[in-house]
Design an enzyme around this catalytic site. Structure first.
Site, PDB file in Angstrom:
ATOM      1  N   ARG A   1     -14.756   8.475   8.142  1.00 21.35           N
ATOM      2  CA  ARG A   1     -15.888   9.410   8.046  1.00 21.35           C
ATOM      3  C   ARG A   1     -15.984  10.253   9.321  1.00 21.35           C
ATOM      4  NH1 ARG A   1     -15.766   9.139   2.901  1.00 21.35           N
ATOM      5  NH2 ARG A   1     -16.880   7.442   1.909  1.00 21.35           N
TER       6      ARG A   1
ATOM      7  N   CYS B   1     -14.216  -1.331   2.229  1.00 19.25           N
ATOM      8  CA  CYS B   1     -13.738  -2.298   3.223  1.00 19.25           C
ATOM      9  C   CYS B   1     -13.795  -3.696   2.613  1.00 19.25           C
ATOM     10  CB  CYS B   1     -14.612  -2.263   4.475  1.00 19.25           C
ATOM     11  SG  CYS B   1     -14.583  -0.702   5.358  1.00 19.25           S
TER      12      CYS B   1
ATOM     13  N   GLU C   1      -9.560  -9.628   4.896  1.00 21.06           N
ATOM     14  CA  GLU C   1      -8.271 -10.259   4.606  1.00 21.06           C
ATOM     15  C   GLU C   1      -8.476 -11.760   4.420  1.00 21.06           C
ATOM     16  OE1 GLU C   1      -4.998  -9.389   4.288  1.00 21.06           O
ATOM     17  OE2 GLU C   1      -5.457  -7.261   4.446  1.00 21.06           O
TER      18      GLU C   1
ATOM     19  N   TYR D   1       2.927   1.315  10.757  1.00 22.66           N
ATOM     20  CA  TYR D   1       2.468   0.074  11.378  1.00 22.66           C
ATOM     21  C   TYR D   1       2.548   0.286  12.884  1.00 22.66           C
ATOM     22  CZ  TYR D   1       2.507  -2.031   6.810  1.00 22.66           C
ATOM     23  OH  TYR D   1       2.228  -2.320   5.501  1.00 22.66           O
TER      24      TYR D   1
ATOM     25  N   ARG E   1       5.534  -5.835   8.767  1.00 22.83           N
ATOM     26  CA  ARG E   1       6.380  -5.316   7.680  1.00 22.83           C
ATOM     27  C   ARG E   1       7.563  -4.566   8.275  1.00 22.83           C
ATOM     28  NH1 ARG E   1       4.803  -4.982   2.297  1.00 22.83           N
ATOM     29  NH2 ARG E   1       7.021  -4.578   2.131  1.00 22.83           N
TER      30      ARG E   1
END
Length: 120
Positions: free
Chosen positions: A63, A74, A77, A107, A115
């Protein structure tokens, strides 16, 4: 135009709202830049944060970048033993003529180890 998804992640040095905003802005900007995207190409963005991050919502950074008409959400995890701490991840759904193979997943910093197969 096809609907595609592009990923990214960054590890924060500390759980502090200003630091989170700076790092998430850097990550989101890198995702857009490396893929030749603008806010108009965004369909939606999922942000996740590891359970050790409490200072703010990662979506606040989007934003603040001016991404105001894109749905953002949101989530937390999974709390997996041994997982990298203080990580914010992004999954952005986009409209693009690029093939899946031509997308750049971003990343940053230590998060690149998450990854190695797709991090650029």
């Amino acid at each position: 135009m096809a609907v595609r998804a592009v990923r990214g992640a960054v590890q924060l040095e500390q759980d502090e709202a200003g630091h989170m905003a700076d790092q998430v802005k850097q990550l989101l900007t890198a995702i857009l830049d490396r893929n030749g995207l603008t806010a108009d190409d965004l369909i939606s963005i999922w942000f996740t944060a590891t359970p050790d991050l409490h200072s703010d919502f990662p979506a606040v950074a989007a934003r603040e970048l001016g991404i105001v008409d894109v749905p953002l959400i949101c989530a937390q995890e999974l709390d997996i033993a041994g997982a990298m701490p203080r990580v914010v991840r992004i999954l952005a759904h986009i409209e693009s003529d690029r093939s899946k193979a031509d997308l750049s997943h971003v990343y940053l910093g230590a998060a690149a180890s998450l990854r190695k197969d797709i991090a650029q």
